[in-house]
Design a protein around this motif. Structure first.
Motif, PDB file in Angstrom:
ATOM      1  N   LEU A   2       0.843  -1.191   0.000  1.00 35.87           N
ATOM      2  CA  LEU A   2       0.000   0.000   0.000  1.00 35.87           C
ATOM      3  C   LEU A   2       0.882   1.245   0.000  1.00 35.87           C
ATOM      4  O   LEU A   2       1.730   1.418   0.866  1.00 35.87           O
ATOM      5  CB  LEU A   2      -0.891  -0.008   1.243  1.00 35.87           C
ATOM      6  CG  LEU A   2      -1.939   1.076   1.323  1.00 35.87           C
ATOM      7  CD1 LEU A   2      -2.961   0.878   0.224  1.00 35.87           C
ATOM      8  CD2 LEU A   2      -2.619   1.036   2.672  1.00 35.87           C
ATOM      9  N   GLU A   3       0.692   2.074  -0.994  1.00 33.63           N
ATOM     10  CA  GLU A   3       1.481   3.303  -1.080  1.00 33.63           C
ATOM     11  C   GLU A   3       0.695   4.465  -0.495  1.00 33.63           C
ATOM     12  O   GLU A   3      -0.497   4.368  -0.242  1.00 33.63           O
ATOM     13  CB  GLU A   3       1.828   3.582  -2.533  1.00 33.63           C
ATOM     14  CG  GLU A   3       2.747   2.536  -3.120  1.00 33.63           C
ATOM     15  CD  GLU A   3       3.177   2.886  -4.529  1.00 33.63           C
ATOM     16  OE1 GLU A   3       3.069   4.065  -4.906  1.00 33.63           O
ATOM     17  OE2 GLU A   3       3.612   1.974  -5.238  1.00 33.63           O
ATOM     18  N   ARG A   4       1.380   5.575  -0.296  1.00 30.98           N
ATOM     19  CA  ARG A   4       0.764   6.749   0.321  1.00 30.98           C
ATOM     20  C   ARG A   4      -0.421   7.263  -0.488  1.00 30.98           C
ATOM     21  O   ARG A   4      -1.462   7.597   0.065  1.00 30.98           O
ATOM     22  CB  ARG A   4       1.806   7.845   0.477  1.00 30.98           C
ATOM     23  CG  ARG A   4       1.253   9.108   1.087  1.00 30.98           C
ATOM     24  CD  ARG A   4       2.316  10.186   1.151  1.00 30.98           C
ATOM     25  NE  ARG A   4       1.771  11.417   1.618  1.00 30.98           N
ATOM     26  CZ  ARG A   4       1.774  11.815   2.879  1.00 30.98           C
ATOM     27  NH1 ARG A   4       2.304  11.049   3.792  1.00 30.98           N
ATOM     28  NH2 ARG A   4       1.245  12.962   3.228  1.00 30.98           N
ATOM     29  N   ALA A   5      -0.267   7.325  -1.795  1.00 27.49           N
ATOM     30  CA  ALA A   5      -1.355   7.833  -2.639  1.00 27.49           C
ATOM     31  C   ALA A   5      -2.600   6.959  -2.513  1.00 27.49           C
ATOM     32  O   ALA A   5      -3.721   7.464  -2.461  1.00 27.49           O
ATOM     33  CB  ALA A   5      -0.896   7.895  -4.089  1.00 27.49           C
ATOM     34  N   ASP A   6      -2.416   5.649  -2.441  1.00 26.38           N
ATOM     35  CA  ASP A   6      -3.551   4.748  -2.278  1.00 26.38           C
ATOM     36  C   ASP A   6      -4.239   4.964  -0.934  1.00 26.38           C
ATOM     37  O   ASP A   6      -5.462   4.955  -0.849  1.00 26.38           O
ATOM     38  CB  ASP A   6      -3.099   3.292  -2.395  1.00 26.38           C
ATOM     39  CG  ASP A   6      -2.553   2.969  -3.766  1.00 26.38           C
ATOM     40  OD1 ASP A   6      -2.992   3.603  -4.743  1.00 26.38           O
ATOM     41  OD2 ASP A   6      -1.678   2.089  -3.857  1.00 26.38           O
ATOM     42  N   ALA A   7      -3.454   5.151   0.102  1.00 21.02           N
ATOM     43  CA  ALA A   7      -4.023   5.377   1.433  1.00 21.02           C
ATOM     44  C   ALA A   7      -4.798   6.687   1.485  1.00 21.02           C
ATOM     45  O   ALA A   7      -5.890   6.751   2.058  1.00 21.02           O
ATOM     46  CB  ALA A   7      -2.913   5.370   2.477  1.00 21.02           C
ATOM     47  N   LEU A   9      -6.239   8.248  -1.035  1.00 16.35           N
ATOM     48  CA  LEU A   9      -7.463   8.087  -1.811  1.00 16.35           C
ATOM     49  C   LEU A   9      -8.499   7.242  -1.077  1.00 16.35           C
ATOM     50  O   LEU A   9      -9.701   7.430  -1.258  1.00 16.35           O
ATOM     51  CB  LEU A   9      -7.153   7.472  -3.171  1.00 16.35           C
ATOM     52  CG  LEU A   9      -6.438   8.401  -4.153  1.00 16.35           C
ATOM     53  CD1 LEU A   9      -6.061   7.638  -5.411  1.00 16.35           C
ATOM     54  CD2 LEU A   9      -7.305   9.594  -4.487  1.00 16.35           C
ATOM     55  N   ALA A  10      -8.071   6.319  -0.250  1.00 18.66           N
ATOM     56  CA  ALA A  10      -9.007   5.510   0.522  1.00 18.66           C
ATOM     57  C   ALA A  10      -9.578   6.275   1.707  1.00 18.66           C
ATOM     58  O   ALA A  10     -10.726   6.069   2.101  1.00 18.66           O
ATOM     59  CB  ALA A  10      -8.315   4.242   1.009  1.00 18.66           C
ATOM     60  N   GLU A  55      -2.540  17.672   1.370  1.00 23.34           N
ATOM     61  CA  GLU A  55      -1.744  16.867   0.454  1.00 23.34           C
ATOM     62  C   GLU A  55      -1.235  17.702  -0.723  1.00 23.34           C
ATOM     63  O   GLU A  55      -0.129  17.501  -1.188  1.00 23.34           O
ATOM     64  CB  GLU A  55      -2.548  15.677  -0.065  1.00 23.34           C
ATOM     65  CG  GLU A  55      -2.713  14.582   0.962  1.00 23.34           C
ATOM     66  CD  GLU A  55      -1.399  13.935   1.359  1.00 23.34           C
ATOM     67  OE1 GLU A  55      -0.580  13.643   0.472  1.00 23.34           O
ATOM     68  OE2 GLU A  55      -1.192  13.738   2.562  1.00 23.34           O
TER      69      GLU A  55
END
Length: 70
Positions: A2-7, A9-10, A55
């Protein structure tokens, strides 16, 4: 992984719904009055907006942008 961008966006929709969920819990238990419950619903949306602005201003995208401009 899990990358920062995915986190991020979640988390945005979770924050947006959290104000409504918290408002529903307070209203269902009968603890809060209408005056207390009314301003809680937009807090989730404001938290999501604050995360997006944070962000964009101080996150990795802003750091990458400042490195490219120098």
């Amino acid at each position: 992984m899990l990358e920062r961008a995915d986190a991020v966006l979640a988390v945005i929709p979770l924050l947006a719904v959290s104000g409504l969920a918290f408002r529903s819990v307070i209203a269902a238990t009968g603890i809060g009055t209408g005056l207390l419950v009314a301003p809680i619903a937009p807090l989730g949306y404001l938290a999501a907006l604050a995360l997006i602005v944070r962000e964009l201003v101080a996150g990795p995208v802003a750091e990458r942008s400042s490195e490219e401009s120098t």
